[in-house]
Scaffold this active site. Structure first.
Site, short mmCIF file in Angstrom:
data_model
loop_
_atom_site.label_atom_id
_atom_site.label_comp_id
_atom_site.label_asym_id
_atom_site.label_seq_id
_atom_site.Cartn_x
_atom_site.Cartn_y
_atom_site.Cartn_z
NE ARG A 221 -4.37 -1.12 0.43
CZ ARG A 221 -4.59 -2.23 -0.28
NH1 ARG A 221 -3.70 -2.63 -1.17
NH2 ARG A 221 -5.71 -2.90 -0.14
CD GLU A 250 -3.29 2.94 -5.25
OE1 GLU A 250 -4.29 2.30 -5.62
OE2 GLU A 250 -2.31 2.41 -4.74
CG HIS A 268 -3.69 -1.03 -6.68
ND1 HIS A 268 -4.08 -0.41 -5.53
CD2 HIS A 268 -3.65 -2.35 -6.38
CE1 HIS A 268 -4.28 -1.31 -4.58
NE2 HIS A 268 -4.02 -2.51 -5.08
#
Ligand code: 8YV
Length: 302
Positions: A221, A250, A268
């Protein structure tokens, strides 16, 4: 989620989709009847939302990260929280290795070099760095960390790790702190779960210990790395490069990443394969099914 999973959802339940602007009014009208929420690991569900859903009994996370759901708060309201463990491990580990190789062997730059005609003009392309014989440091030796370690061994790398609790039965070298791990790593792969304890666990001290030839990879993360410190370290050559699949906030990531040197960015994508997203979706469905049948969701985490 995958269309097939969405179809199964629609066949079994009355589904409201919060991300569809047109469904807002219907959701507002149905708040008191909503019994389960499906969300992504990066999105989670805020306590404000939980409070608006008095009938809520299950938050089914389509992922393994629980950092965006307050597990204690959910438990205090008798809400199950489930995740999708196991099925995404290998694909996330693959992205970690892919990012490492992309940085060490200049993959994005090579692609550009061929496309823009530099190769045809016989310009020079910089030599890469071999992973063979180098030390890979795994920060967080959970399922994903172990899968990265196994892959790294196949590349001839020596595996080092730091983990919050003792891990038995590994042939790999443990270190007492993230700084010590970084000092003993050429490539540092961050696989640690995000929570209050691990926020900014990769700080300026860890980056300095990793050093001028060191590369960092993050598949965990954004919040586990101090991103200002990381951007400064990349700009100043405190570390050699970075391969990043995850970021704070994000997809509106810090502008500094767009120009950061020796850095490979991914949006991601760790678990984003057809196979894994089907596996994750199947687990979400089985948690929903158990919950609506009055049973304990099989991959409940709280
Ligand atoms: C997903 C993730 O991309 O597992 C996690 O925690 O971040 C990823 O697998 C995310 O959950 C989207 O559904």
């Amino acid at each position: 989620m995958m269309p097939l999973i969405e179809e199964e959802l629609d066949a079994a339940y009355k589904v409201y989709r919060l991300y569809k602007a047109g469904e807002k009014a219907a959701i507002e009208a149905a708040l008191s009847t909503i019994r389960a929420v499906i969300t992504g690991g990066g999105a989670g569900l805020s306590n404000e939302w939980i409070e608006r859903l008095p009938a809520l009994g299950l938050i089914a996370i389509n992922g393994v990260g629980t950092d965006k759901v307050d597990l204690d708060f959910a438990r205090s309201r008798n809400i199950h929280v489930s995740t999708t463990p196991g099925v995404l491990t290998d694909d996330v580990a693959d992205i970690g290795i892919a990012l490492m190789l992309a940085v060490l062997r200049h993959l994005p730059q090579g692609d550009q070099f061929v496309r823009n005609g530099d190769w045809m003009q016989r310009k020079a392309f910089p030599l890469g760095t071999s992973p063979k014989g180098k030390r890979i440091g795994i920060l967080g030796l959970g399922q994903i960390g172990k899968a990265v370690a196994k892959r790294a061994e196949a590349f001839g790398m020596n595996v080092h790790y730091w983990n919050r609790s003792l891990v038995s039965d590994t042939p790999w070298t443990a270190h007492p702190s993230p700084v010590e791990l970084a000092r003993n790593s050429d490539v540092l792969v961050v696989c640690v779960a995000a929570n209050a304890e691990t926020q900014n666990i990769v700080n300026v001290d860890v980056l300095t210990a990793l050093g001028g030839n060191g590369v960092i990879v993050n598949v965990a993360r954004g919040s586990v790395i101090d991103e200002d410190a990381l951007l400064a370290a990349l700009e100043k050559g405190v570390i050699a490069g970075a391969g990043l699949d995850v970021f704070v906030n994000e997809p509106a990531i810090r502008g500094g990443f767009f120009t950061a040197p020796h850095t490979v960015l991914m949006p991601h994508q760790g678990s984003a394969t057809f196979e894994t997203r089907m596996g994750m979706g199947a687990l979400v469905l089985s948690n929903l099914k158990a919950y609506f049948a009055g049973d304990v969701p099989p991959t409940k985490v709280n």
